[in-house]
Design a protein around this motif. Structure first.
Motif, short mmCIF file in Angstrom:
data_model
loop_
_atom_site.label_atom_id
_atom_site.label_comp_id
_atom_site.label_asym_id
_atom_site.label_seq_id
_atom_site.Cartn_x
_atom_site.Cartn_y
_atom_site.Cartn_z
N SER A 31 0.82 -1.22 0.00
CA SER A 31 0.00 0.00 0.00
C SER A 31 0.85 1.26 0.00
O SER A 31 0.58 2.21 -0.74
N ASP A 74 -4.36 1.29 -3.29
CA ASP A 74 -4.97 0.46 -2.25
C ASP A 74 -4.49 0.98 -0.90
O ASP A 74 -3.31 1.26 -0.72
N ASP A 75 -5.41 1.09 0.01
CA ASP A 75 -5.09 1.48 1.37
C ASP A 75 -5.43 0.28 2.25
O ASP A 75 -6.59 0.03 2.55
N THR A 76 -4.41 -0.50 2.60
CA THR A 76 -4.63 -1.74 3.34
C THR A 76 -3.85 -1.74 4.64
O THR A 76 -2.64 -1.51 4.63
N ASP A 104 -9.29 -2.55 4.03
CA ASP A 104 -8.84 -2.77 2.66
C ASP A 104 -9.71 -1.89 1.78
O ASP A 104 -10.89 -2.18 1.59
N GLU A 106 -9.91 0.48 -1.91
CA GLU A 106 -9.37 0.92 -3.19
C GLU A 106 -9.85 2.36 -3.37
O GLU A 106 -11.04 2.63 -3.31
#
Length: 170
Positions: A31, A74-76, A104, A106
């Protein structure tokens, strides 16, 4: 495929935390590097090699470039992870089923920073391979419930099995 190849996953009662730690660190780094690469297209992605096998690393580099070309990151973040089941394929190869809680998302830079996909729980199948130095790296990852890019849900293709999973905007 597990049934067809007669691979039986058993409940986890012996795997150490190195598998889950590798997954957690790889997800977070992926990420972060995706965001860095979005800002600076020359930013190096080599840090992922610490957690990914050579060939999976090459696949992730392609995925990162594709996502950037679509204005997507993506921010995970993984908060909690559990190895539910696993199978030792041989002395150096292990397949695991992971249940994960966290974030999670997008995010679409080309759509006013809207989330095109978001979830807080998921399950992935991850294959880990042992290097010559004894470290386990991710060889492959099968996304447990979805495949999406740029807000497009690829789960509904005619050639895929029908499941109860689908994507929707939050």
């Amino acid at each position: 495929m597990l049934r067809l190849t007669k691979i039986k996953l058993v409940e986890n009662n012996e795997l150490d935390d190195s598998f889950t730690e590798t997954y957690v660190q790889a997800q977070y780094l992926y990420s972060q590097l995706l965001l860095e690469r979005y800002v600076n297209r020359h930013h190096s992605l080599h840090l992922l090699r610490k957690y990914l096998d050579k060939y999976f690393y090459e696949a992730m580099v392609k995925e990162i470039k594709l996502k950037i070309s679509q204005g997507t990151i993506d921010d995970t973040v993984v908060n909690n992870i559990e190895v539910v089941k696993y199978a030792k394929l041989d002395e150096n190869l292990i397949i695991t089923q992971l249940n994960v809680n966290g974030q999670d998302k997008e995010v679409q830079f080309n759509e006013g920073f809207e989330d095109s996909f978001a979830r807080d729980t998921w399950s992935d199948y991850v294959i880990f391979g042992k290097t010559k130095s004894g470290q386990y790296k991710i060889v492959s990852l099968v996304y447990g419930e979805h495949f999406h890019l740029n807000g497009r849900d690829y789960n509904r293709q005619r050639n895929l099995r029908h499941t109860q999973y689908f994507e929707r905007r939050k």
